[in-house]
Design an enzyme around this catalytic site. Structure first.
Site, PDB file in Angstrom:
ATOM      1  N   LYS A  51       0.808  -1.107   0.155  1.00  0.00           N
ATOM      2  CA  LYS A  51       0.024  -0.151   0.216  1.00  0.00           C
ATOM      3  C   LYS A  51       0.769   1.384  -0.039  1.00  0.00           C
ATOM      4  CE  LYS A  51      -0.390  -0.426   4.908  1.00  0.00           C
ATOM      5  NZ  LYS A  51      -1.151  -0.936   5.998  1.00  0.00           N
ATOM      6  N   ARG A 149     -10.997  -0.782  14.815  1.00  0.00           N
ATOM      7  CA  ARG A 149     -10.845  -0.117  13.684  1.00  0.00           C
ATOM      8  C   ARG A 149     -11.682  -0.971  12.550  1.00  0.00           C
ATOM      9  NH1 ARG A 149      -4.857   1.056  11.243  1.00  0.00           N
ATOM     10  NH2 ARG A 149      -5.306  -1.003  10.688  1.00  0.00           N
ATOM     11  N   TYR A 271      16.714  29.812  10.625  1.00  0.00           N
ATOM     12  CA  TYR A 271      15.570  30.316  11.081  1.00  0.00           C
ATOM     13  C   TYR A 271      15.030  30.551  12.657  1.00  0.00           C
ATOM     14  CZ  TYR A 271      13.599  30.403   6.108  1.00  0.00           C
ATOM     15  OH  TYR A 271      13.342  30.556   4.831  1.00  0.00           O
ATOM     16  N   MET A 324      13.019  24.155   3.960  1.00  0.00           N
ATOM     17  CA  MET A 324      12.292  23.444   3.146  1.00  0.00           C
ATOM     18  C   MET A 324      13.426  22.634   2.373  1.00  0.00           C
ATOM     19  SD  MET A 324       9.980  24.376  -0.130  1.00  0.00           S
ATOM     20  CE  MET A 324       8.621  25.231   0.890  1.00  0.00           C
TER      21      MET A 324
HETATM   22  C1  LIG Z   1      -0.451  -1.850   6.538  1.00  0.00           C
HETATM   23  C2  LIG Z   1      -1.122  -3.228   7.186  1.00  0.00           C
HETATM   24  C3  LIG Z   1      -0.235  -4.369   7.373  1.00  0.00           C
HETATM   25  C4  LIG Z   1       1.075  -4.190   7.291  1.00  0.00           C
HETATM   26  O1  LIG Z   1       1.693  -3.852   8.456  1.00  0.00           O
HETATM   27  P1  LIG Z   1       3.117  -3.590   9.010  1.00  0.00           P
HETATM   28  O2  LIG Z   1       3.261  -3.320  10.320  1.00  0.00           O
HETATM   29  O3  LIG Z   1       3.947  -2.599   7.948  1.00  0.00           O
HETATM   30  O4  LIG Z   1       3.849  -4.993   8.551  1.00  0.00           O
HETATM   31  C5  LIG Z   1      -0.916  -5.497   7.412  1.00  0.00           C
HETATM   32  N1  LIG Z   1      -2.151  -5.723   7.744  1.00  0.00           N
HETATM   33  C6  LIG Z   1      -3.034  -4.710   7.683  1.00  0.00           C
HETATM   34  C7  LIG Z   1      -4.477  -4.757   7.990  1.00  0.00           C
HETATM   35  C8  LIG Z   1      -2.582  -3.405   7.370  1.00  0.00           C
HETATM   36  O5  LIG Z   1      -3.344  -2.209   7.122  1.00  0.00           O
END
Ligand SMILES: *Cc1c(COP(=O)(O)O)cnc(C)c1O
Length: 383
Positions: A51, A149, A271, A324
């Site tokens: 993802k 969740r 800054y 930046m």
């Molecule tokens: C993002 C995610 C993972 C992967 O988790 P990591 O901690 O990056 O290994 C696995 N299962 C779900 C449901 C996720 O949202």
């Protein structure tokens, strides 16, 4: 070659002279991490979570490399990500965590994608769609085992468990849940969730089971079930808060010294004049800033412990505000030959882990990787 060789003889020195930042993604390290996870989880199947553009590293490079290493099942968060992945990998099994949004079933079907169904309502919708197509379409069901969740509550599992009419028209290819506290290996919640998962999935039709993310895999074989879903560990992040990181760094970010100046004691740097020098110092201005993923919260004012970056093997702490495009670092104790204009500086890599950077920025390595920015020259090596 005669004359002095650069201290840090990495390929960056052969990069175009015009580059000011280079982000190197080491696909061999990614694949070594994948193989390590697969071995840890065996005999379970090792999927890959890709993802958010493979945690910022580049879906287009990471996913095909993982597939070549034998990975067959992938997880993404959104339908857009799934569509991009399908174009890269025509034959992979692809699950979408976001589940079934209204009126998207047809899209899932067209692209041979599997929704992770998060509620009884989604299950009914997918079953209805499946029936209308005259096929038993595959899907995952996400049970909420205590994170509150996404996923079906215990009550919802009960409500759908006996509904033969639903289960007979779809193919339940995976039952999964997600751990809330696996990054803390001794946290009692992981075992509570594992037991809830077992209790709830026993009520559903028989299917492959999956509970572990990266941190969950490190909790041991009780958490591996049939399939594991690592993300961060693939990309060199550190799943458990304590101890050393068993995974190889995949991301290397380097910037360049643009200018070196000597600043008198009592003067301030950057800054806001937040950092006053206690002694006359050599200060190097480096060509990366928060637009390149060096969070502004890495700024180090007076008396604040700052992130230490590296020039070859020489340590140099950040001074004052991160802006930046620039950071300033203290090179008073770095030999002059190693801290000249044009020299490359390691911001993330073997000496500066994403996790260490995250700690100083008040965040986690996940956020460091997904915020690397698009300005640096990206180079992919290995794979
Ligand atoms: C993002 C995610 C993972 C992967 O988790 P990591 O901690 O990056 O290994 C696995 N299962 C779900 C449901 C996720 O949202």
């Amino acid at each position: 070659m005669t004359g002095t060789r650069p201290l840090d003889a990495t390929p960056e020195h052969e990069a175009a002279a015009s580059e000011t930042a280079i982000l190197t993604i080491d696909l061999d390290a990614l694949l070594a991490n994948y193989r390590r996870l697969r071995k840890l989880a065996a005999p379970a199947e090792c999927a890959a979570v890709v993802k958010a553009d493979a945690y910022g590293l580049g879906l287009g490079q990471a996913a095909p490399a993982l597939a070549r290493a034998g990975c067959k099942t992938f997880f993404v968060a959104t339908l857009g990500e799934a569509q991009a992945l399908r174009q890269l990998l025509p034959h992979a099994t692809i699950y979408v965590f976001a589940g079934l949004m209204p009126a998207t079933a047809e899209f899932f079907h067209q692209h041979d994608l599997r929704p992770v169904l998060n509620s009884a309502e989604e299950i009914r919708e997918w079953a209805g769609f499946s029936a209308s197509k005259g096929e038993t379409l595959p899907c995952a069901v996400h049970i909420d085992s205590g994170m509150n969740r996404l996923g079906l509550s215990a009550e919802e599992v009960d409500a759908v468990a006996g509904a033969r009419d639903l289960w007979s028209v779809l193919k339940l290819s995976l039952v999964m849940s997600h751990l809330a506290c696996a990054d803390e290996p001794t946290h009692p919640k992981s075992e509570v969730q594992r037991k809830a998962f077992d209790r709830l999935r026993a009520r559903l039709p028989k299917a492959l089971a999956s509970l572990a993310n990266s941190a969950g895999i490190l909790l041991g074989p009780d958490y591996a079930y049939d399939l594991v879903r690592p993300g961060i560990a693939l990309y060199g992040g550190k799943p458990h808060r304590e101890g050393t990181n068993p995974f190889l760094p995949v991301v290397h970010l380097k910037g360049r010294i643009l200018q070196v100046r000597t600043v008198a004691a009592g003067e301030t740097v950057g800054y806001g004049a937040t950092r006053r020098l206690q002694q006359s110092s050599r200060v190097a201005i480096v060509s990366v800033g928060y637009a390149d993923g060096l969070f502004r919260s890495l700024s180090a004012k007076d008396d604040e412990e700052s992130l230490v970056v590296y020039i070859g093997s020489h340590a140099a702490p950040i001074l004052g505000r991160v802006s930046m495009d620039l950071i300033t670092i203290d090179v008073t104790f770095v030999p002059e030959t190693a801290s000249r204009r044009g020299q490359w500086v390691e911001l993330i890599g073997p000496n500066v882990s994403a996790q260490e950077l995250a700690r100083h920025a008040g965040t986690i390595d996940y956020e460091v990787l997904t915020n690397l920015g698009r300005r640096a020259l990206r180079r992919y090596i290995g794979g």
